[in-house]
Enzyme design. Structure first.
Site, short mmCIF file in Angstrom:
data_model
loop_
_atom_site.label_atom_id
_atom_site.label_comp_id
_atom_site.label_asym_id
_atom_site.label_seq_id
_atom_site.Cartn_x
_atom_site.Cartn_y
_atom_site.Cartn_z
N TRP A 39 45.86 31.81 82.83
CA TRP A 39 45.46 30.91 81.73
C TRP A 39 46.02 29.53 82.02
O TRP A 39 47.20 29.41 82.35
CB TRP A 39 46.02 31.42 80.38
N GLU B 16 41.66 34.01 81.33
CA GLU B 16 41.69 33.92 79.85
C GLU B 16 41.12 32.58 79.40
O GLU B 16 41.59 31.52 79.83
CB GLU B 16 43.14 34.07 79.38
N LYS C 17 39.95 29.66 76.36
CA LYS C 17 40.51 29.15 75.11
C LYS C 17 39.62 28.06 74.56
O LYS C 17 39.06 27.27 75.32
CB LYS C 17 41.92 28.62 75.36
N ASP D 195 41.50 36.59 74.23
CA ASP D 195 42.62 36.48 73.29
C ASP D 195 41.97 36.19 71.95
O ASP D 195 41.22 35.21 71.82
CB ASP D 195 43.53 35.33 73.75
N HIS E 111 41.65 32.71 70.37
CA HIS E 111 41.07 31.64 71.17
C HIS E 111 39.61 31.37 70.91
O HIS E 111 38.88 30.91 71.79
CB HIS E 111 41.25 31.95 72.66
N HIS F 154 44.29 40.01 74.78
CA HIS F 154 45.54 39.56 74.20
C HIS F 154 45.38 39.72 72.71
O HIS F 154 44.56 39.03 72.10
CB HIS F 154 45.79 38.07 74.52
N ASP G 244 46.89 27.79 64.50
CA ASP G 244 47.78 28.53 65.39
C ASP G 244 47.12 29.82 65.88
O ASP G 244 46.62 30.61 65.09
CB ASP G 244 49.09 28.87 64.68
N ASP H 152 48.79 32.19 67.52
CA ASP H 152 49.82 33.14 67.97
C ASP H 152 50.75 33.68 66.89
O ASP H 152 51.94 33.83 67.12
CB ASP H 152 50.65 32.47 69.08
N ASP I 236 50.22 39.22 72.40
CA ASP I 236 50.52 37.82 72.75
C ASP I 236 50.72 37.00 71.48
O ASP I 236 49.75 36.54 70.88
CB ASP I 236 49.39 37.22 73.59
C1 RNT Z 1 47.93 30.53 75.20
C2 RNT Z 1 47.50 31.82 75.79
C3 RNT Z 1 48.46 32.45 76.76
C4 RNT Z 1 49.89 32.30 76.34
C5 RNT Z 1 50.87 33.09 77.16
C6 RNT Z 1 52.26 32.63 76.98
O1 RNT Z 1 47.12 30.08 74.22
O2 RNT Z 1 47.20 32.74 74.77
O3 RNT Z 1 48.10 33.77 76.97
O4 RNT Z 1 50.09 32.63 75.01
O5 RNT Z 1 50.48 33.10 78.46
ZN ZN Z 2 46.82 34.76 75.28
#
Ligand code: RNT
Ligand code: ZN
Length: 385
Positions: free
Chosen positions: A179, A220, A222, A253, A256, A280, A288, A290, A320
């Site tokens: 990523w 990955e 985003k 993810d 994302h 993820h 956010d 995460d 994640d």
């Molecule tokens: C970031 C991605 C990535 C990170 C990690 C730390 O938006 O999700 O996967 O969170 O690699």
């Molecule tokens: Zn991620």
């Protein structure tokens, strides 16, 4: 309600709860090391960059490899089921013998290998394309500065070798996820150039030979990052096309995408065109991506899609998220256990009967069954469905 009673109720729906629990115990969840120290790692002086951010100042951030490992042991002790270790390159352990990211070697990870082996865990890996002085103008593998781009290509190559070393040492395949945070805060004049350079860089990284049965390279995507709101180089379309073209593994993810886009709805399409897919699992809240995973509807729906497609062995599941505002161990454990609960919940669905309702267009019955399953086994919809 006791387990025996619940088991009997589920049996009326044709669901074998003992079997579901046995299967759940075999599904590995890849435990992301970065929840323990707010994504800082051991190879830089702090300062998380790359459009991701931890907020909060809760006491007890792991500051050393020993602290992180003992916190992980606590997590492992509080988490049932099978776990894998998910490391970032920035968690290399140098013991006085520092190497920059373009010079990393397997020897910088021997302590992690020992840690994983002692606990019967495989290891997944991530090159770290952020929190480093060679990130120039928010760009790494897509940088127009050839020295910068080359530095990160070298990093990718080093990581591929380390990933293979992990697989060889543990005897368990390593999922290596790429990523990059590359992007622009405002509307760029050239969207094509950075993506063209990213493509070239990935080709260069993947040009070294590695055992594809041992290392699964993922990409990955985003939609945006903080400070990269208008354009990210590694968009969904870029990543999906690159992966399809190169025969590597897509990674989604669920933080994302646009908030109305659901990863649960994407899984079936991705499974139809890829042998393996990677996830993820996180929880997006407004800007956010995460927040700590909880047992919410989307997490359950993601799990249901995997189970309904009978694809537990085709989906690499990793967590994640990173929250610095609450006890980090509790954040870690809550998230992983929520993923496991979602999987168990999915396995308790009378999936065959429900698919039949859909195919015979008995949609009201399907609808009421779905509603009543939410409170099952306490509340049941009739004797059976
Ligand atoms: C970031 C991605 C990535 C990170 C990690 C730390 O938006 O999700 O996967 O969170 O690699
Ligand atoms: Zn991620």
């Amino acid at each position: 309600m006791s387990y025996i009673e619940a088991k009997e109720k589920y049996a009326l729906l044709g669901v074998d709860t003992d079997k579901a629990i046995e299967i759940l115990k075999t599904v590995p969840i890849s435990l992301h090391c970065w929840q323990g120290d707010d994504v800082i790692g051991f190879d830089n002086d702090g300062g998380l960059t790359g459009g991701i951010q931890t907020t909060g100042n809760y006491i007890g951030r792991a500051r050393t490899p020993d602290e992180l490992m003992s916190d992980m042991d606590k997590v492992i002790s509080l988490t049932p089921g099978k776990l894998k270790l998910n490391l970032h390159a920035s968690y290399a352990i140098f013991d006085g013998d520092f190497a920059d990211r373009n010079k990393l070697e397997p020897k910088h990870f021997t302590k992690w290998v020992q840690f994983a082996k002692e606990r019967n865990m495989g290891i997944d890996f991530n090159p770290t394309f952020f929190s480093h002085s060679m990130v120039k103008d928010n760009l790494t593998l897509s940088s127009p500065d050839e020295t910068v781009r080359q530095f990160w290509v070298e990093h990718g190559k080093c990581c591929l070798k380390i990933a293979e070393y992990f697989a060889n040492e543990t005897g368990i395949p390593c999922v290596m996820n790429i990523w990059i945070p590359d992007g622009y805060k405002d509307v760029p004049a050239d969207r094509f150039g950075p993506r063209e350079r990213f493509k070239k860089s990935l080709d260069e990284i993947l040009s070294i030979s590695y055992d594809k049965s041992k290392v699964f390279v993922c990409l990955e995507s985003k939609v945006f990052g903080i400070g990269m709101e208008s354009y990210t180089v590694g968009s969904a379309e870029f990543c999906m096309n690159y992966v399809a073209n190169k025969g590597i593994t897509p990674l989604m993810d669920n933080g994302h995408y646009h908030p109305t886009e659901m990863v649960s709805d994407k899984i079936s399409s991705m499974l139809l065109f890829n042998n393996k897919i990677a996830l993820h699992i996180t929880r997006g809240v407004r800007w956010d991506s995460d927040h700590v995973v909880i047992l919410d509807d989307e997490t359950k729906e993601i799990a249901k899609e995997i189970v309904r497609a009978d694809a537990l062995d085709r989906v690499f599941i990793a967590t994640d998220y990173f929250d610095a505002s609450i006890n980090r161990i509790s954040a870690w454990v809550t998230g992983i256990r929520s993923v496991q609960k979602a999987l168990l919940y999915a396995m308790l669905e009378p999936s065959k009967a429900m698919k039949e309702m859909q195919n015979s267009n008995d949609l009201h019955r399907l609808w009421s069954c779905t509603r009543s399953l939410k409170q099952c086994p306490s509340v049941m919809y009739g004797k059976n469905i």
